[in-house]
Scaffold this motif. Structure first.
Motif, short mmCIF file in Angstrom:
data_model
loop_
_atom_site.label_atom_id
_atom_site.label_comp_id
_atom_site.label_asym_id
_atom_site.label_seq_id
_atom_site.Cartn_x
_atom_site.Cartn_y
_atom_site.Cartn_z
N HIS A 113 -1.21 -20.13 1.36
CA HIS A 113 -0.93 -19.29 0.19
C HIS A 113 -1.88 -18.10 0.15
CE1 HIS A 113 1.04 -23.04 -0.93
NE2 HIS A 113 1.65 -22.41 -1.92
N SER A 114 -1.36 -16.96 -0.28
CA SER A 114 -2.21 -15.78 -0.43
C SER A 114 -3.04 -15.92 -1.70
CB SER A 114 -1.35 -14.52 -0.54
OG SER A 114 -0.67 -14.52 -1.79
N SER A 115 -4.10 -15.13 -1.79
CA SER A 115 -4.93 -15.18 -3.00
C SER A 115 -4.10 -14.80 -4.23
CB SER A 115 -6.15 -14.27 -2.85
OG SER A 115 -5.79 -12.99 -2.41
N GLN A 116 -3.16 -13.87 -4.06
CA GLN A 116 -2.30 -13.48 -5.19
C GLN A 116 -1.47 -14.66 -5.69
OE1 GLN A 116 -4.19 -10.61 -5.79
NE2 GLN A 116 -2.36 -10.54 -7.10
N GLU A 117 -0.92 -15.42 -4.75
CA GLU A 117 -0.12 -16.61 -5.13
C GLU A 117 -1.02 -17.63 -5.82
OE1 GLU A 117 3.32 -17.06 -1.74
OE2 GLU A 117 1.25 -17.39 -1.09
N LEU A 118 -2.20 -17.84 -5.27
CA LEU A 118 -3.11 -18.84 -5.83
C LEU A 118 -3.54 -18.47 -7.24
CD1 LEU A 118 -5.22 -19.55 -2.61
CD2 LEU A 118 -3.53 -21.09 -3.66
N LYS A 119 -3.60 -17.17 -7.51
CA LYS A 119 -4.01 -16.72 -8.84
C LYS A 119 -2.95 -17.04 -9.90
CE LYS A 119 -7.42 -13.33 -7.48
NZ LYS A 119 -7.65 -12.03 -6.87
N THR A 120 -1.73 -17.35 -9.47
CA THR A 120 -0.68 -17.69 -10.44
C THR A 120 -0.68 -19.18 -10.76
OG1 THR A 120 1.02 -18.23 -8.78
CG2 THR A 120 0.80 -15.90 -9.42
N ALA A 121 -1.45 -19.95 -10.02
CA ALA A 121 -1.41 -21.41 -10.19
C ALA A 121 -2.05 -21.85 -11.50
CB ALA A 121 -2.12 -22.08 -9.03
N ASP A 122 -1.56 -22.97 -12.01
CA ASP A 122 -2.19 -23.62 -13.16
C ASP A 122 -3.02 -24.78 -12.63
OD1 ASP A 122 -1.80 -24.29 -16.40
OD2 ASP A 122 -2.27 -25.99 -15.12
#
Length: 249
Positions: free
Chosen positions: A70-79
């Motif tokens: 996962h990209s950092s951008q994707e990871l930033k959307t995680a809960d």
């Protein structure tokens, strides 16, 4: 026995009371007076330093699959809070840079576990070292890993940083390993540590920081072994137990 010397490190933050490895857990540790926090670092697909324990996202977040995919951008959307409890919905996966930003305003020691024991994260050691230098956190970090080659790498790249060897179960020749490696920290699991081993490690100049003690009997047993740090999921409780033990000592 001088108990002042025993420090409490909040394991993955205050993991017992807050979602592990999140800013909420780290803030709690700072507020209740722990001396340090322990957390784990992986790499995202685009090479950012991500704080999470598992190689995969499934257990602690609402995403699935490997962190490294996962990209950092994707990871930033995680809960990263909702699975712990509804009150922490919306809590994010932190990145090392965010923790260092936040740590400027406190004095917590930070035990950074490099999670290279299952996956080889190419260049992760150098990235962590660069960020430590950028934030001038040299005197506040301890780098540890079950992968002792990672620690060897850190030693070559940044000999001035404090390093520690993590163990789950202790090999017969653990004393030899400690003597050969000449590192600063010895981090065994609490069930493997004995009084005799503690004495041997101390003689070799090691700081002893066993993991993870959560109940009173374990905390007191380690305190009596004269360890340097107790890692715990319940730092507030552990601090109270230590203080009570000390006042009866």
């Amino acid at each position: 026995m001088n108990l002042q010397n025993i420090l409490i490190f909040a394991h993955r933050g205050s993991k017992g009371t807050h979602p592990e490895n999140t800013m909420a857990a780290f803030q709690e540790a700072a507020e209740i007076g722990a001396e340090g926090i322990e957390f784990d670092v992986h790499l995202s697909s685009d090479g950012e330093l991500v704080i999470i324990h598992d190689e995969t996202l499934d257990r602690t977040t609402n995403l699935t699959g490997y962190v490294k995919d996962h990209s950092s951008q994707e990871l930033k959307t995680a809960d990263a809070g909702g699975k712990f409890s509804k009150e922490f919905l919306g809590e994010r996966i932190p990145f090392l840079i965010e923790v260092f930003d936040w740590a400027r305003d406190n004095t917590l020691l930070m035990n950074i576990e490099i999670k290279t024991d299952k996956l080889a994260y190419e260049g992760i050691e150098q990235k962590i070292i660069d960020l430590i230098h950028q934030y001038r956190m040299e005197n506040r970090v301890i780098l540890s890993s079950f992968n002792h080659q990672s620690i060897e790498k850190v030693k070559m790249l940044a000999p001035e940083l404090e390093r520690a060897l993590l163990f789950e179960g202790l090999p017969e020749n653990f004393e030899e390993i400690l003597r050969d490696k000449k590192e600063a920290g010895f981090h065994p699991d609490k069930n493997s540590l004995t009084q005799a081993m503690s004495v041997k490690a101390k003689k070799l100049g090691y700081k002893i920081r066993p993991w993870v003690a959560n109940d009173e009997a374990d905390i007191i047993k380690l305190a009596e072994m004269d360890v340097d740090v107790i890692m715990t999921d319940f730092p507030e409780k552990a601090i109270k137990i230590l203080k009570a033990w000390q006042s009866h000592g």
